[in-house]
Structures are given as structure tokens and as C-alpha cells.
Motif scaffolding. Sequence first.
Motif, PDB file in Angstrom:
ATOM      1  N   MET A 216       0.843  -1.129  -0.108  1.00 46.68           N
ATOM      2  CA  MET A 216      -0.189  -0.035   0.304  1.00 46.68           C
ATOM      3  C   MET A 216       0.819   1.363   0.198  1.00 46.68           C
ATOM      4  O   MET A 216       0.499   2.359  -0.546  1.00 46.68           O
ATOM      5  CB  MET A 216      -0.807   0.027   1.186  1.00 46.68           C
ATOM      6  CG  MET A 216      -1.787  -1.176   1.037  1.00 46.68           C
ATOM      7  SD  MET A 216      -3.102  -0.938  -0.138  1.00 46.68           S
ATOM      8  CE  MET A 216      -4.028   0.831   0.357  1.00 46.68           C
ATOM      9  N   GLU A 217       1.959   1.286   0.860  1.00 46.34           N
ATOM     10  CA  GLU A 217       2.882   2.391   0.752  1.00 46.34           C
ATOM     11  C   GLU A 217       3.390   2.597  -0.405  1.00 46.34           C
ATOM     12  O   GLU A 217       3.892   3.779  -0.884  1.00 46.34           O
ATOM     13  CB  GLU A 217       3.974   2.228   2.155  1.00 46.34           C
ATOM     14  CG  GLU A 217       3.171   2.071   3.424  1.00 46.34           C
ATOM     15  CD  GLU A 217       4.510   1.802   4.610  1.00 46.34           C
ATOM     16  OE1 GLU A 217       5.381   1.832   4.092  1.00 46.34           O
ATOM     17  OE2 GLU A 217       3.756   1.847   5.728  1.00 46.34           O
ATOM     18  N   ARG A 218       4.058   1.416  -1.112  1.00 49.04           N
ATOM     19  CA  ARG A 218       4.908   1.433  -2.286  1.00 49.04           C
ATOM     20  C   ARG A 218       4.034   1.972  -3.551  1.00 49.04           C
ATOM     21  O   ARG A 218       4.262   2.673  -4.316  1.00 49.04           O
ATOM     22  CB  ARG A 218       5.589  -0.010  -2.367  1.00 49.04           C
ATOM     23  CG  ARG A 218       6.601   0.037  -1.538  1.00 49.04           C
ATOM     24  CD  ARG A 218       7.319  -1.386  -2.090  1.00 49.04           C
ATOM     25  NE  ARG A 218       8.224  -1.769  -0.886  1.00 49.04           N
ATOM     26  CZ  ARG A 218       8.915  -2.894  -1.118  1.00 49.04           C
ATOM     27  NH1 ARG A 218       8.795  -3.909  -2.042  1.00 49.04           N
ATOM     28  NH2 ARG A 218       9.868  -3.193   0.099  1.00 49.04           N
ATOM     29  N   TYR A 219       2.852   1.163  -3.591  1.00 51.41           N
ATOM     30  CA  TYR A 219       2.113   1.301  -4.979  1.00 51.41           C
ATOM     31  C   TYR A 219       0.828   1.718  -4.769  1.00 51.41           C
ATOM     32  O   TYR A 219       0.019   2.229  -5.897  1.00 51.41           O
ATOM     33  CB  TYR A 219       2.006  -0.040  -5.277  1.00 51.41           C
ATOM     34  CG  TYR A 219       3.266  -0.881  -5.496  1.00 51.41           C
ATOM     35  CD1 TYR A 219       4.158  -0.505  -6.265  1.00 51.41           C
ATOM     36  CD2 TYR A 219       3.401  -2.062  -4.685  1.00 51.41           C
ATOM     37  CE1 TYR A 219       5.473  -1.402  -6.281  1.00 51.41           C
ATOM     38  CE2 TYR A 219       4.508  -2.634  -4.718  1.00 51.41           C
ATOM     39  CZ  TYR A 219       5.595  -2.458  -5.488  1.00 51.41           C
ATOM     40  OH  TYR A 219       6.779  -3.015  -5.616  1.00 51.41           O
ATOM     41  N   GLY A 220       0.174   2.077  -3.657  1.00 50.86           N
ATOM     42  CA  GLY A 220      -1.289   2.522  -3.497  1.00 50.86           C
ATOM     43  C   GLY A 220      -1.557   3.762  -3.890  1.00 50.86           C
ATOM     44  O   GLY A 220      -2.669   4.427  -4.482  1.00 50.86           O
ATOM     45  N   GLY A 221      -0.855   5.102  -3.580  1.00 51.98           N
ATOM     46  CA  GLY A 221      -1.068   6.192  -3.830  1.00 51.98           C
ATOM     47  C   GLY A 221      -1.670   6.790  -2.895  1.00 51.98           C
ATOM     48  O   GLY A 221      -2.304   6.215  -1.703  1.00 51.98           O
ATOM     49  N   PRO A 222      -2.072   8.136  -2.819  1.00 53.23           N
ATOM     50  CA  PRO A 222      -3.065   8.726  -1.813  1.00 53.23           C
ATOM     51  C   PRO A 222      -4.302   8.521  -1.728  1.00 53.23           C
ATOM     52  O   PRO A 222      -4.831   8.662  -0.607  1.00 53.23           O
ATOM     53  CB  PRO A 222      -2.759  10.239  -2.218  1.00 53.23           C
ATOM     54  CG  PRO A 222      -2.377  10.363  -3.624  1.00 53.23           C
ATOM     55  CD  PRO A 222      -1.667   9.055  -3.671  1.00 53.23           C
TER      56      PRO A 222
END
Length: 346
Positions: A216-222
Motif C-alpha cells: 500500500m505504501e509503495r504502490y497505493g498512492g494517496p
Amino acid sequence: MPRKVSIQMIADQLGLSKYAVSRALSGKSGVSQATRERVLEFAKTLGYGLPSQKAPSPAPDAASSFVLICMNPSNRVDPFYWQRVLDGLISGCSERGWPHVIVSQPVSFPAVSHLSPQEIIAPHLDWNSCLGLIVMGAYPYAALQLMARTGKPLVLLDHNEPLLDFDSVNHANIEAGIIIAHHLLAAQKCRSLIFLGDDGRSASFAERRIGVRTAMERYGGPEAKLQEWELAYEEKEWLTATAERFVQLAPEQRPDAWICANDDIAMQWMQQLQRMGVAVPEQTRVTGIDNVEAAAHTSPRLTTVNLSKEALGSRAIEALWRRIERPGTPMERLHLSATLIPRDSA
């Protein structure tokens, strides 16, 4: 045998494993002399037909030694995961010509000071013939300490204990969580996810959750959002409780996809969603981790992450062999990689 006395009957009456009774009756090594005499005397009392004057084996040697596999009792009834890991262990033993003994011990041992660790763990075995221990699944720190006190080489399988210096072989559970979450975020364009797990059951579940958070932190975005729902996986009521929680969600709060800590949770939850009229994958997607055989036969077929369960078992035997052959080498913590298996559910 007129009274149809079986090896299993003798084992049940004496509180021993079928393996130990068989070895004692056939005169093979792997059991203590006291256990052998006890089995032979009881078998004679029951009228069991003993082999004709076959002398017990002499002092144990390399060919008659065995590997002791300690299995958490909670994993005995799991045919999807642990049975396949056990198959890998048995296969690995066979390749090296090593007999094996399986003991399904409680996760905690009684604090009996006058008994040796060997007497507490498996009093019926001849520990002089034991090559080493493979510990399957999670055991408390105190239980692992007790096993270490046997002085035998020891390998942890699908478990880590940072305070004890043991070799361990594990799946790449964090990697598995990253892979499945990345698939949903990037390939499926999902923006709201719910993770279903039970951290209290196993370290692997907690690691998979960490992997999902990392993705989630790497690929999720805001815009990406993650909810984490804890469930009591060992209790039958978890499915009903989760369904009740789901129906309380407003339509806009319902997730694009579910990441379940293992395939069993995923398959049960997908069926529950369908019973509630929620279409998969049209209205929500469902994924698991493990790639058990049944995952390929659900409707829709379950998207999951493959973890090589048989390879995990056989690799643990290799780690034990290395520890026996090279006792002074640094301890190793091995992780077998994970692979996405995309199917119809996501």
C-alpha cells in the motif's frame, strides 16, 4: 490373530505412536529398550502374533538413525497446507535414507524438573539414534528452549524465534503479501482493500499483513485505502461475525477487493459473499495466499499466491543435513520465494 489385535490397538492402550510399537515388535532400533520390553510384554499378554525370534537390532548406527518431526497439534487436521509440508519432509527424509518419527506435542510442556528434555518430549524413543529435530509450526519460546536442551541439531519450519540461534526455513510471507496487494492495486485498479487475518494464530499471517501494508505504501498512492479486519480463525463463528460486520458497511464503504491471510479463509469468505448476493468478481474481488489445490476448483477460481509447501518440507531436511555435516557454520534463515497465480476471482 484370533482376537484381531492390531498394532494400532497396542499403541492406543500404551499411549505410544504406531511407529514406536511397530519398531519394538519388529526388533528394529528407534525405541528405548524399556519401551521395547513394555510393548513385547503387553503384546504377549494380548496374544498378538510376534515375529519368530527376531533379535533386536544392535546399537544404533547411521543407517538406523531417525529424524524427529515435532508437529504442533493444531496443524494435524490441516490437509491443505501442513499435510503437504509434511509430505515434503517425508520425501526429503526418504531421499537421504533417513527414517522419521512424528510426535504431535502440546505447544507447552510441563515444568517437571526431575525429567530430562528427552523424557518430557518423547520418552518412548531411543534418543541416541536421533539425528536431529524438525519443528513444524509455532511453538512458544519455553518449548523451543526445552527442545534445544536435547543437544540435537534443530531446524524450525515455518516459524522464527529471534532469541534462539536456530536454522529456519520459511515461506516469503511478506513478499506474498506485497505480490497480491500489488496485483490488486496495479493490475486490477483497486483503491480500497480489506485484509482478513488472525495475527494470533501464526507468525505467517502477521507477516502477510505486513506485506500488504508495504505494498500500500509503495504502490497505493494517496487514494488507496486499507482496512484490517481481525477474525478468530480457530473459532467456527468467525464467518458469521465477519458477515455481520460486512452488512453494517454503507455501500460506499464496501471494498473493491479482499485479501485473505490464506486460501481457506478466502474460499469460505467468497462463498459467504455469494450467499449474501454479492457477485465475485463483478462487485468485489477476493484473493488468498497459499495456492492450495481446492483454490483452482472454486467458482470463480481463486486468485492466490503460490507457496511451495512440499519444497518447504524438503528444504528443511537439507538444512538439517547441513547442520549435521557442518555444525560450526553460521545459522541460516531461509525464505522460499512466492509466485502470483492469477485466476478469475481477481
